[in-house]
Enzyme design. Structure first.
Site, PDB file in Angstrom:
ATOM      1  N   PHE A  40       0.794  -1.477  -0.201  1.00 37.59           N
ATOM      2  CA  PHE A  40       0.392  -0.139  -0.026  1.00 37.59           C
ATOM      3  C   PHE A  40       0.753   1.350   0.127  1.00 37.59           C
ATOM      4  O   PHE A  40       1.561   1.701   0.766  1.00 37.59           O
ATOM      5  CB  PHE A  40      -1.150  -0.224   0.930  1.00 37.59           C
ATOM      6  CG  PHE A  40      -1.834   1.142   1.294  1.00 37.59           C
ATOM      7  CD1 PHE A  40      -2.555   0.693   0.442  1.00 37.59           C
ATOM      8  CD2 PHE A  40      -1.838   1.999   1.184  1.00 37.59           C
ATOM      9  CE1 PHE A  40      -3.696   3.047   0.689  1.00 37.59           C
ATOM     10  CE2 PHE A  40      -2.249   3.658   1.420  1.00 37.59           C
ATOM     11  CZ  PHE A  40      -3.373   3.294   0.304  1.00 37.59           C
ATOM     12  N   ASP A  81       9.322   2.924   2.113  1.00 33.36           N
ATOM     13  CA  ASP A  81       7.989   4.058   2.250  1.00 33.36           C
ATOM     14  C   ASP A  81       7.593   3.297   3.929  1.00 33.36           C
ATOM     15  O   ASP A  81       6.981   2.714   4.253  1.00 33.36           O
ATOM     16  CB  ASP A  81       6.819   2.826   1.226  1.00 33.36           C
ATOM     17  CG  ASP A  81       5.435   4.007   1.970  1.00 33.36           C
ATOM     18  OD1 ASP A  81       5.662   5.055   3.267  1.00 33.36           O
ATOM     19  OD2 ASP A  81       4.721   3.881   0.883  1.00 33.36           O
ATOM     20  N   LYS A  85       1.949  10.961   7.261  1.00 35.71           N
ATOM     21  CA  LYS A  85       1.054  10.628   8.466  1.00 35.71           C
ATOM     22  C   LYS A  85       1.168  11.552   9.841  1.00 35.71           C
ATOM     23  O   LYS A  85       1.778  12.573  10.437  1.00 35.71           O
ATOM     24  CB  LYS A  85       1.008   9.445   8.345  1.00 35.71           C
ATOM     25  CG  LYS A  85       0.335   8.792   7.595  1.00 35.71           C
ATOM     26  CD  LYS A  85      -0.544   7.416   7.521  1.00 35.71           C
ATOM     27  CE  LYS A  85      -1.606   7.290   6.612  1.00 35.71           C
ATOM     28  NZ  LYS A  85      -1.014   5.879   6.386  1.00 35.71           N
TER      29      LYS A  85
HETATM   30  C1  LIG Z   1      -0.666   5.983   4.376  1.00 36.69           C
HETATM   31  C2  LIG Z   1      -0.121   5.559   3.413  1.00 36.69           C
HETATM   32  C3  LIG Z   1      -0.045   6.362   2.278  1.00 36.69           C
HETATM   33  C4  LIG Z   1      -0.756   7.178   1.745  1.00 36.69           C
HETATM   34  O1  LIG Z   1      -0.682   8.779   2.839  1.00 36.69           O
HETATM   35  P1  LIG Z   1      -1.477   9.901   2.059  1.00 36.69           P
HETATM   36  O2  LIG Z   1      -1.614  10.395   2.898  1.00 36.69           O
HETATM   37  O3  LIG Z   1      -2.865   8.777   2.139  1.00 36.69           O
HETATM   38  O4  LIG Z   1      -1.693   9.375   1.123  1.00 36.69           O
HETATM   39  C5  LIG Z   1       1.231   5.588   1.817  1.00 36.69           C
HETATM   40  N1  LIG Z   1       2.129   4.581   2.002  1.00 36.69           N
HETATM   41  C6  LIG Z   1       1.845   4.060   3.391  1.00 36.69           C
HETATM   42  C7  LIG Z   1       2.405   2.436   3.780  1.00 36.69           C
HETATM   43  C8  LIG Z   1       0.879   4.274   4.411  1.00 36.69           C
HETATM   44  O5  LIG Z   1       0.319   4.059   5.096  1.00 36.69           O
END
Ligand SMILES: *Cc1c(COP(=O)(O)O)cnc(C)c1O
Length: 400
Positions: free
Chosen positions: A140, A225, A254
Site C-alpha cells: 500500500f 515507504d 502521517k
Molecule cells: C497512508 C499510507 C500512504 C498514503 O498516504 P496518504 O497521506 O493517505 O496519501 C502511503 N504509504 C503507506 C505505507 C501508508 O500507510
C-alpha cells in the site's frame, strides 16, 4: 446535531468512497475522543498512525495557532523562515542529506518514484523510458493512478486504468523472487519495511539487508515507504533500524505533523536528490510555513518525549498480554512497537464485527483486510489505558 442526523447528511452529500464505523467524533485529547452524543472512546487506530503524538497535542496546537497568525503560505516562488529549519532538523534527526517536502503520503511516494526514475536515466544511464521499479505484492503506497496501478488489490484498481508502466510486482518477504526480477534497468526497489494496510505483515529478519545487498549488486536505489511504520510507530524512529541498513531514500508522512496538517516528505541521499532541478517537481502547499512549523514541533515531541522507545516498551507489554487471551477466534498476534495485528481464524466471521463490538465498548479500532484487527494507539498511551483496552478486547474475544 445527533450522530444519526450527521451520518444521514454525509451519506446524502458525500462521495461513498469509505465505509467508516458509525461514530461521529467532535473532540479529541491525547488518546481519547468524544462523539457528538457524549460518548467517550479510546482511539486505537490513531488515524492510521498520523496521531502518534496523540490528539490535539498542546504543543502542536500552540505552535499551529502561533504560526497561523504570522504566515501560512508563500508558495515556493518565495522562501519562508520555517522550511529551512524543518529540512535541517529532519536531516539531523534522520541522517539523510536532503528533504523534499510534500503534503500527502501519496505525493511523497510519487516524488520518490520520479527521483528514482530520473536518477536511473541521468546517473545510472538506463535507456530512455526503460526504467523499472520493483514493488511488492500486498503493498500500500497511496491512491494516485500511478500508485494504484501497481497495487495487487483488485478493488483499488478496478475501473481506474490504463495504468503507468514500469513497475514489477514480486512476492513480499521472498528474496529469491526479488533476485529474479532485478535487471540492469531496475532503478529502485520500493518497499514497506512492515506492510501496515496489508495486514501488519512482518518480513523475515535480515530481509532488508538482503534487499540492500541486491540493490548494491544491481546499482539500484533502495527506497523505503515508512509513512505508517516510521516516526516511532514500530518502536524505533524508523522500522528499518531493526536491521543494519542505510536506504538511499525514505518516504514519511502521517505523524510528521502529529495529525494537525498534511505534511509529507521524501528524504534522500545527496546523489539521489540532486537529480531535481528547478521546475522538475513541486507543490503549491509543499513546504509551506504553517505545515513546516507544525512538523518541526511534531518531530521535537517525538524526540523529547522519547516516543519510539515508549512504543517499543508499550508494544512488548501489550503483545504479551494479547497472547494470553484464549479465544477460538484468534489465529495469532504479531507486531512491532505499537503497530499490532490480531489475526482471526477464517471462520470467525470477519474482523469488522469485532470492531463494531469494540466500538460499543468504547474502543475504536479498524479491520485491515478481512481477518486482521489493527491495534495502533497514539504512542503516548499509558499502561493503565492499555490495560483498560485489554479488558475490553479480552471480553469481546471470549464472548462474541
Ligand atoms: C497512508 C499510507 C500512504 C498514503 O498516504 P496518504 O497521506 O493517505 O496519501 C502511503 N504509504 C503507506 C505505507 C501508508 O500507510
Amino acid at each position: 446535531m445527533t450522530s444519526k442526523e450527521l451520518i444521514q447528511i454525509e451519506d446524502k452529500y458525500g462521495a461513498h468512497n469509505y465505509h467508516p464505523l458509525d461514530v461521529v467524533i467532535t473532540r479529541g485529547q491525547g488518546v481519547w475522543v468524544y462523539d457528538v452524543d457524549g460518548n467517550k472512546y479510546l482511539d486505537f487506530l490513531s488515524a492510521y498512525s498520523a496521531l502518534n503524538q496523540g490528539h490535539c497535542h498542546p504543543r502542536l496546537v500552540a505552535i499551529m495557532k502561533e504560526q497561523a497568525e504570522k504566515l501560512t503560505l508563500t508558495s515556493r516562488a518565495f522562501r519562508n523562515d520555517q522550511l529551512p529549519l524543518l529540512c535541517r532538523e529532519l536531516c539531523e534527526t534522520t541522517g539523510f542529506d536532503r528533504v523534499l517536502p510534500m503534503n500527502s503520503g501519496a505525493e511523497a511516494v510519487e516524488t520518490a518514484i520520479k527521483a528514482a526514475r530520473k536518477w536511473g536515466y541521468k546517473v545510472k544511464g538506463v535507456e530512455k523510458d526503460k526504467a523499472e521499479i520493483i514493488v511488492f505484492a500486498n503493498n500500500f503506497h497511496g491512491r494516485t493512478t500511478t500508485i494504484v496501478g501497481f497495487s495487487t488489490e483488485e478493488q483499488y484498481k478496478d475501473g481506474f486504468g490504463p495504468f503507468t508502466p514500469g513497475f514489477k510486482v514480486v512476492e513480499y518477504g521472498n528474496i529469491e523472487a526479488l533476485r529474479q526480477a532485478m535487471t540492469e534497468n531496475t532503478v529502485a526497489v520500493l518497499i514497506e519495511p512492515i506492510q501496515g494496510e496489508g495486514g501488519i505483515i512482518i518480513p523475515p529478519q535480515g530481509y532488508l539487508e538482503q534487499i540492500q545487498d541486491l540493490c548494491q549488486e544491481y546499482n539500484s536505489l533502495f527506497i523505503l515507504d515508512e509513512i505508517q511504520s516510521g516516526l516511532g510507530r514500530c518502536g524505533k524512529l524508523f522500522a528499518f533500524q531493526y536491521e543494519n541498513v542505510q536506504p538511499d531514500g525514505v518516504i514519511i508522512g502521517k505523524a510528521l505533523s502529529g495529525g494537525l496538517y498534511p505534511v509529507s516528505a521524501f528524504l534522500a541521499k545527496e546523489e539521489v536528490m540532486n537529480v531535481f532541478n528547478p521546475g522538475d517537481h513541486g507543490s503549491t502547499f509543499g513546504g509551506n510555513p504553517l505545515g513546516s512549523a507544525v512538523a518541526r514541533e511534531a518531530l521535537k515531541i517525538l524526540v523529547e518525549e522519547d516516543l519510539p522507545q515508549r512504543a517499543y516498551e508499550m508494544g512488548e507489554y501489550f503483545v504479551e498480554k494479547l497472547r494470553t487471551i484464549r479465544s477460538p477466534h484468534i489465529k495469532g498476534v504479531r507486531g512491532k512497537g505499537l503497530l499490532i495485528g490480531l489475526e482471526l481464524v477464517a471462520k470467525a466471521g470477519g474482523a469488522r464485527r469485532f470492531c463494531e463490538a469494540l466500538e460499543k465498548e468504547g474502543l475504536l479500532c479498524k479491520e485491515t483486510h478481512e481477518t486482521v484487527i489493527r491495534f495502533a494507539p497514539p504512542l503516548i498511551i499509558t499502561k493503565e489505558d492499555l490495560d483498560w483496552a485489554f479488558d475490553k478486547i479480552k471480553r469481546i474475544m471470549e464472548t462474541l
